[in-house]
Structure formats: structure tokens, C-alpha cells
Write a protein that holds these residues in place. Structure first.
Motif, PDB file in Angstrom:
ATOM      1  N   PHE A 149       0.980  -1.224   0.037  1.00 40.11           N
ATOM      2  CA  PHE A 149       0.288   0.030  -0.010  1.00 40.11           C
ATOM      3  C   PHE A 149       0.923   1.268  -0.104  1.00 40.11           C
ATOM      4  N   HIS A 150       1.806   1.216   0.985  1.00 39.15           N
ATOM      5  CA  HIS A 150       2.636   2.383   0.898  1.00 39.15           C
ATOM      6  C   HIS A 150       3.653   2.866  -0.259  1.00 39.15           C
ATOM      7  N   ALA A 151       4.110   1.619  -0.619  1.00 35.91           N
ATOM      8  CA  ALA A 151       4.865   1.652  -1.987  1.00 35.91           C
ATOM      9  C   ALA A 151       4.056   2.105  -3.240  1.00 35.91           C
ATOM     10  N   PHE A 152       2.800   1.654  -3.235  1.00 36.23           N
ATOM     11  CA  PHE A 152       1.962   2.205  -4.180  1.00 36.23           C
ATOM     12  C   PHE A 152       1.603   3.839  -4.035  1.00 36.23           C
ATOM     13  N   VAL A 153       1.288   4.192  -2.807  1.00 35.01           N
ATOM     14  CA  VAL A 153       1.059   5.549  -2.631  1.00 35.01           C
ATOM     15  C   VAL A 153       2.094   6.515  -3.324  1.00 35.01           C
ATOM     16  N   VAL A 154       3.346   5.969  -2.516  1.00 31.61           N
ATOM     17  CA  VAL A 154       4.536   6.717  -2.973  1.00 31.61           C
ATOM     18  C   VAL A 154       4.950   6.739  -4.539  1.00 31.61           C
ATOM     19  N   THR A 155       4.899   5.545  -4.894  1.00 32.10           N
ATOM     20  CA  THR A 155       5.245   5.528  -6.350  1.00 32.10           C
ATOM     21  C   THR A 155       4.216   6.385  -7.202  1.00 32.10           C
ATOM     22  N   THR A 156       3.051   6.212  -7.265  1.00 32.95           N
ATOM     23  CA  THR A 156       2.011   6.637  -7.921  1.00 32.95           C
ATOM     24  C   THR A 156       1.835   8.179  -7.760  1.00 32.95           C
ATOM     25  N   GLY A 157       2.170   8.432  -6.456  1.00 34.78           N
ATOM     26  CA  GLY A 157       2.031  10.077  -5.910  1.00 34.78           C
ATOM     27  C   GLY A 157       3.310  10.749  -6.591  1.00 34.78           C
ATOM     28  N   ALA A 158       4.412  10.094  -6.540  1.00 38.00           N
ATOM     29  CA  ALA A 158       5.731  10.509  -7.154  1.00 38.00           C
ATOM     30  C   ALA A 158       5.546  10.607  -8.772  1.00 38.00           C
ATOM     31  N   LEU A 159       5.249   9.636  -9.285  1.00 39.65           N
ATOM     32  CA  LEU A 159       4.587   9.572 -10.811  1.00 39.65           C
ATOM     33  C   LEU A 159       3.769  10.676 -11.234  1.00 39.65           C
TER      34      LEU A 159
END
Length: 186
Positions: free
Chosen positions: A79-89
Motif C-alpha cells: 500500500f505504502h509503496a503504491f502511494v509513494v510510487t503513484t504519487g511521485a509519478l
């Protein structure tokens, strides 16, 4: 709701830090802008930082709606990896593409990740899976459809000062990830 609440806690800590830094005259430390190499940490910090309390509350509301539903299908780490990755992209797309069509701007906030979580729910459920199976769309047509849906979802938030490119990129990433069940652990 553990990962959702952890994400909100991080965003709240960033808000406190932003307020404290503002008191000593430091602003913009967490905002993502071009050139990215100038302050590379902002690729991550900009996801959790917000422009105002209202901005934080709006993103928190969206996260509270979609976050717990995604959490039930994945792990806290994913969940956290998805939030950081999609937020950053989403943020990178906003500052890079936004600079091509207007003056360079800085970007802050969770909205790109929230749109990604919403897109994940939209494309990654049983009803959508059955619909895609019946339509038998090629992968290319599915991506085209996700682009159209991302633009339509983004149009619902259109207003001055809103990071529309970030919203569209987040929604697109979430739709594509949901279609392949990227976060699902069952």
C-alpha cells in the motif's frame, strides 16, 4: 485502516513540519519542481506535503474513502509503496508536462496517489474484470480506455490551481494496476 491512517499521520507530520519551517521563514522545502535534480528528495516529500490545511483535508477525505478498500486487498508495505510510487509519478508528470504548456509550477499533495487508489478500485474489481473479459479488448485498447476514463475522472476536479495532469496520471496508473491486480495478495 492501518496503512491509510499511517499515510494520514505522515501527511499530518509534514503539515506540522511545514508550519514550523514557515515560522522561521523557510517555505517550499518539500515541493516538487523542475529541475528534479535540484532537490531530488521532493519526489517523495511532495506526496505527503500540502499547500494548505484545506488541501490536506480534501486529500484526507479522498484517502479515507478509497484507502481502506484497497488496504483489504494488499499488505501495508505494498500500500505504502503504491502511494509513494503513484504519487511521485503523478507529481513528476505534473511538473514536467505542466512546464511544457505553461509556466513552471511546484506541486504538493496526495491527490495523484488518491486518484491511483480510486482507479485501482474501479478497474480491479470482479464486475470490471468480467466486463473486460466479455469485451475482449486488446491491451492497447484497454490502455486507451484507461486514458479516456482517467481524463473523465480528472475533469470532475477541474478548477484553477488543481494539478489536473497529476490527477490524470494517478488515475491512469491506478486503472492499469487494478486491471492486473498489482496489489492483490489473495
Amino acid at each position: 485502516m492501518r496503512a491509510t491512517l499511517q499515510t494520514l499521520a505522515l501527511a499530518s507530520l509534514f503539515a506540522i513540519a511545514q508550519g514550523a519551517l514557515r515560522l522561521v521563514g523557510v517555505t517550499g522545502l518539500f515541493a516538487l519542481s523542475t529541475p528534479l535534480a535540484f532537490a531530488p528528495w521532493t519526489v517523495v516529500t511532495s506526496v505527503y506535503a500540502h499547500g494548505s490545511l484545506g488541501h490536506l483535508l480534501a486529500n484526507a477525505l479522498g484517502l479515507l474513502i478509497v484507502g481502506p478498500l484497497v488496504e483489504r486487498r494488499t499488505t501495508v508495505v505494498r500500500f505504502h509503496a503504491f502511494v509513494v510510487t503513484t504519487g511521485a509519478l503523478a507529481g513528476i508528470a505534473q511538473v514536467a508536462l505542466g512546464a511544457l504548456i505553461g509556466p513552471p509550477v511546484a506541486v504538493l499533495g496526495l491527490s495523484g496517489a488518491v486518484f491511483a487508489l480510486g482507479g485501482y478500485l474501479l478497474a480491479g474489481n470482479v464486475v470490471s474484470a468480467r466486463l473486460f473479459d466479455r469485451l475482449r479488448l486488446s491491451p492497447r485498447r484497454q490502455l486507451l480506455l484507461f486514458g479516456v476514463v482517467a481524463v473523465l475522472l480528472t475533469a470532475t476536479t477541474a478548477a484553477p490551481g488543481v494539478a489536473l495532469i497529476a490527477h490524470a496520471v494517478g488515475a491512469f496508473c491506478g486503472l492499469a494496476a487494478g486491471r492486473v491486480g498489482l496489489l492483490d495478495v489473495r
